[in-house]
Write an enzyme that holds these catalytic residues in place. Sequence first.
Site, mmCIF file in Angstrom:
data_model
loop_
_atom_site.group_PDB
_atom_site.id
_atom_site.type_symbol
_atom_site.label_atom_id
_atom_site.label_comp_id
_atom_site.label_asym_id
_atom_site.label_seq_id
_atom_site.Cartn_x
_atom_site.Cartn_y
_atom_site.Cartn_z
ATOM 1 N N ASN A 196 0.871 -1.184 0.000
ATOM 2 C CA ASN A 196 0.000 0.000 0.000
ATOM 3 C C ASN A 196 0.903 1.228 0.000
ATOM 4 O O ASN A 196 1.551 1.527 1.001
ATOM 5 C CB ASN A 196 -0.892 0.001 1.254
ATOM 6 N N PHE A 198 0.171 4.196 0.204
ATOM 7 C CA PHE A 198 -0.369 5.346 0.954
ATOM 8 C C PHE A 198 -0.527 5.080 2.448
ATOM 9 O O PHE A 198 -0.996 5.948 3.177
ATOM 10 C CB PHE A 198 -1.732 5.758 0.366
ATOM 11 N N ALA A 252 -8.291 0.772 -2.552
ATOM 12 C CA ALA A 252 -8.618 -0.044 -1.382
ATOM 13 C C ALA A 252 -9.282 -1.337 -1.853
ATOM 14 O O ALA A 252 -9.980 -1.354 -2.865
ATOM 15 C CB ALA A 252 -9.551 0.724 -0.467
ATOM 16 N N GLY A 267 2.229 -2.527 4.746
ATOM 17 C CA GLY A 267 1.243 -1.514 5.094
ATOM 18 C C GLY A 267 0.877 -1.662 6.556
ATOM 19 O O GLY A 267 1.635 -2.239 7.347
ATOM 20 N N ASP A 282 -2.532 -2.046 9.669
ATOM 21 C CA ASP A 282 -3.560 -3.013 10.075
ATOM 22 C C ASP A 282 -4.667 -3.123 9.032
ATOM 23 O O ASP A 282 -5.268 -4.195 8.876
ATOM 24 C CB ASP A 282 -4.163 -2.594 11.417
ATOM 25 N N ARG A 325 -7.361 12.069 8.325
ATOM 26 C CA ARG A 325 -6.349 11.156 7.765
ATOM 27 C C ARG A 325 -5.089 11.882 7.336
ATOM 28 O O ARG A 325 -3.995 11.349 7.420
ATOM 29 C CB ARG A 325 -6.950 10.403 6.568
ATOM 30 N N ASP A 374 -10.912 -3.458 13.991
ATOM 31 C CA ASP A 374 -9.533 -3.405 13.487
ATOM 32 C C ASP A 374 -9.303 -2.177 12.615
ATOM 33 O O ASP A 374 -8.618 -2.230 11.584
ATOM 34 C CB ASP A 374 -9.171 -4.663 12.675
HETATM 35 N N1 ATP Z 1 -3.836 2.273 -3.252
HETATM 36 C C1 ATP Z 1 -4.685 2.537 -2.265
HETATM 37 N N2 ATP Z 1 -5.404 3.669 -2.233
HETATM 38 C C2 ATP Z 1 -6.252 3.944 -1.211
HETATM 39 N N3 ATP Z 1 -6.447 3.124 -0.159
HETATM 40 C C3 ATP Z 1 -5.746 1.983 -0.138
HETATM 41 C C4 ATP Z 1 -4.835 1.620 -1.178
HETATM 42 N N4 ATP Z 1 -4.273 0.424 -0.868
HETATM 43 C C5 ATP Z 1 -4.824 0.046 0.283
HETATM 44 N N5 ATP Z 1 -5.704 0.967 0.748
HETATM 45 C C6 ATP Z 1 -6.493 0.980 1.992
HETATM 46 O O1 ATP Z 1 -5.864 1.874 2.893
HETATM 47 C C7 ATP Z 1 -6.238 1.538 4.205
HETATM 48 C C8 ATP Z 1 -5.186 1.962 5.205
HETATM 49 O O2 ATP Z 1 -3.972 1.379 4.885
HETATM 50 P P1 ATP Z 1 -2.937 0.778 5.919
HETATM 51 O O3 ATP Z 1 -3.578 -0.122 6.842
HETATM 52 O O4 ATP Z 1 -1.831 0.222 5.078
HETATM 53 O O5 ATP Z 1 -2.349 2.047 6.680
HETATM 54 P P2 ATP Z 1 -2.769 2.844 7.970
HETATM 55 O O6 ATP Z 1 -4.235 2.992 8.047
HETATM 56 O O7 ATP Z 1 -1.946 4.058 7.963
HETATM 57 O O8 ATP Z 1 -2.263 1.967 9.140
HETATM 58 P P3 ATP Z 1 -3.000 1.297 10.379
HETATM 59 O O9 ATP Z 1 -4.119 0.486 9.768
HETATM 60 O O10 ATP Z 1 -1.931 0.469 11.012
HETATM 61 O O11 ATP Z 1 -3.524 2.393 11.243
HETATM 62 C C9 ATP Z 1 -6.456 0.055 4.189
HETATM 63 O O12 ATP Z 1 -7.672 -0.238 4.826
HETATM 64 C C10 ATP Z 1 -6.506 -0.342 2.710
HETATM 65 O O13 ATP Z 1 -7.712 -1.016 2.397
HETATM 66 C C1 LIG Z 2 -4.141 10.054 28.429
HETATM 67 C C2 LIG Z 2 -3.475 9.143 27.508
HETATM 68 C C3 LIG Z 2 -4.439 8.504 26.611
HETATM 69 C C4 LIG Z 2 -3.723 7.481 25.807
HETATM 70 C C5 LIG Z 2 -4.670 6.462 25.322
HETATM 71 C C6 LIG Z 2 -3.892 5.297 24.918
HETATM 72 C C7 LIG Z 2 -4.770 4.141 24.580
HETATM 73 C C8 LIG Z 2 -4.023 3.330 23.598
HETATM 74 C C9 LIG Z 2 -4.731 2.072 23.296
HETATM 75 C C10 LIG Z 2 -4.358 1.647 21.919
HETATM 76 C C11 LIG Z 2 -5.032 0.391 21.567
HETATM 77 C C12 LIG Z 2 -4.901 0.125 20.130
HETATM 78 C C13 LIG Z 2 -5.607 -1.123 19.755
HETATM 79 C C14 LIG Z 2 -5.425 -1.346 18.291
HETATM 80 C C15 LIG Z 2 -6.392 -1.259 17.437
HETATM 81 C C16 LIG Z 2 -6.167 -1.440 15.974
HETATM 82 O O1 LIG Z 2 -6.856 -2.580 15.555
HETATM 83 C C17 LIG Z 2 -6.720 -0.258 15.205
HETATM 84 C C18 LIG Z 2 -6.370 -0.380 13.734
HETATM 85 O O2 LIG Z 2 -5.070 -0.027 13.495
HETATM 86 N N1 LIG Z 2 -6.162 0.961 15.700
HETATM 87 C C19 LIG Z 2 -6.858 1.816 16.439
HETATM 88 C C20 LIG Z 2 -6.162 3.048 16.880
HETATM 89 O O3 LIG Z 2 -8.018 1.635 16.720
#
Ligand code: ATP
Ligand SMILES: CCCCCCCCCCCCC/C=C/[C@@H](O)[C@H](CO)NC(C)=O
Length: 574
Positions: A128, A130, A163, A185, A187, A294, A530
């Site tokens: 990915n 982006f 996506a 990429g 999650d 974003r 997620d």
């Molecule tokens: N070429 C693309 N253009 C736009 N969206 C895309 C593309 N490729 C993948 N995606 C979507 O972008 C979304 C976010 O990507 P990704 O999970 O890699 O990064 P992130 O959101 O920054 O990281 P995290 O999920 O760890 O917070 C994914 O759900 C995926 O479906």
């Molecule tokens: C006063 C301090 C506040 C800090 C709060 C910290 C809480 C952190 C907990 C993080 C848990 C993240 C669990 C992960 C979830 C992922 O599935 C999801 C997708 O990337 N990410 C998020 C942020 O929901």
Amino acid sequence: MDVDLVLLESSLWVGKKRYWAVLTGWHFNWTERDKKNREKMTVSVPVSEVVGVEVSQRSQSEEADREFTVFYVKRTSSRSSNQLLWALGRTQFSCPSRDLRDQWLTQLRMALKTHSPSRPHRLLVFINPFGGKKQGSHIYQSLVAPLFELAGISCHVVVTERANQARDHILKKDLTDFDGVVCVGGDGMFSELLHGVIGRTQQEAGLSEHDPTLTLQSCDLHIGIIPAGSTDCVCFATVGVNDPVTSALHIIVGDSQPLDVCSVHHGSSLVRYSVSLVGYGFYGDVMAESEKHRWMGPLRYDYSGALVYLRNRSYAGIVQYLPADPQLSSPRDKTRCLSRCTVCSKSTDRRLLAQSTNSSSLHGSQFSSDSEGEWVSVEGRFKAVSLTCMSSSCPRSPLGLSPSAHLADGTGDLIIVRDTHPLGFLTFLHRHTTTQDQFDLPFVDVHRVKAVRFSLPLGTEDNEDEDEGTVKDEGLVEDGEALSKSGSQQHLAERVEERGMTNDRSVKKKDLSFGLCCSKTPSVSVWNCDGEILPYPEILCRVHGQLVRLYARGIEDRSAPPFTNCKGRAFLHN
Ligand SMILES: Nc1ncnc2c1ncn2[C@@H]1O[C@H](COP(=O)(O)OP(=O)(O)OP(=O)(O)O)[C@@H](O)[C@H]1O
Ligand SMILES: CCCCCCCCCCCCC/C=C/[C@@H](O)[C@H](CO)NC(C)=O
Ligand SMILES: [Ca+2]
């Protein structure tokens, strides 16, 4: 019993030092010998952690013809976080003769083939461009591709242009040549691969993903994650660190970590799968809010977290859960799920036993709530309701949402945070970032569960029908229809996107955060699954034990071998 037979041994030189090198089926050791032939330091590399063997790249000379280089996994510590990293170690050996060099090359390569059989040879890689800080392509080309090449892995690389491209590719294209799929990429990208791999496996097995009572077919195609996203929670929780080189090396050596997966259903439809967080209330609102920001990159979660915290909302609901066997483990037993976890291994044993005693196989059999125990019900107002199949540790929360959760025990941890004063909730949140117990608070309950159902109390105003231009108002299909029309998870996913819960993370139909835009305080939140937002407050979640496999081995325990000394002698694991 495995006998560690010696395959080859001889004197070898590393620089000016002489070593006695021994290759057995399981280890390649080299021990320094001084001039009086006394043994000094031994370096020991498991054959399973040898990345590759090469002849000298130097221009042809008699000396170069007697050299070979062994590349292997080397453990190091990150300076900033003291986390355990894997790096590429290399040692160049010089042999007394070219003939002996050829014997070493042959034996090492043979040992790799026979004693490390689960290594991938061909991978399908999705980048990915982006995700996260938009470094996916660079990370892959500069750090990962050279390692795969060294290990002799051939890759078909797809840089995504939209996506869900990766998910659709896995669902539809011929994958016969591939040993595994890899995402570069975050999650969200992992989730695409997860949905593709599970969906494809069930299609091939002729099983419906929509029936929450059905035991799904576990997936053979492994998933690798090269972290390049914003949170990279799945990578962090299964490897212990977000480091592309560490993850690439786990893929190369063919590690295999089973992972529990939660299926999330609404009505008679599968909505999504989750491995890390299915969260309502605070975590749902944070995700919905963060989608508007974003452009901030990974910082959007901190910003949105602060905004949502200041709104100080709680939501009414009924949480029902099916408890897991309390004799097996508990979310408050202060243990950690580490590599070779005994709780997860026992779960594997139980699964294998169930499969062998069921004349056909476990797959496709019904999950019977009656035989699984009694549902427990909790009604009230909640700040947050979260279900996690793993610890969900990430750099922001190094021990995670549920520090003692297990990757592959067939259960999830349900964390119920009842309505409380803002300072109490801040304490709860803050404890995620420290080693203090976030469950040791009077308004927090945690349960190890097999399934969870969430519903709204009678009379709760479903904000979907409010003024903002609702999903129903815009003439989209009803949920049941989505299922009966399509019958496929992919169609359902498209419906979900139409409803504004998108994988390209743009909120299309309405502001699902019900946030600052709404004139009155909303009575329902959304689910964060997620990182994706779900449009339905009322859901049923079922944990499927060990449904998928990752190229990972769980978090390595630093106090366990290979970090200990051997026979009192100085002994280094590379
Ligand atoms: N070429 C693309 N253009 C736009 N969206 C895309 C593309 N490729 C993948 N995606 C979507 O972008 C979304 C976010 O990507 P990704 O999970 O890699 O990064 P992130 O959101 O920054 O990281 P995290 O999920 O760890 O917070 C994914 O759900 C995926 O479906
Ligand atoms: C006063 C301090 C506040 C800090 C709060 C910290 C809480 C952190 C907990 C993080 C848990 C993240 C669990 C992960 C979830 C992922 O599935 C999801 C997708 O990337 N990410 C998020 C942020 O929901
Ligand atoms: Ca689990």
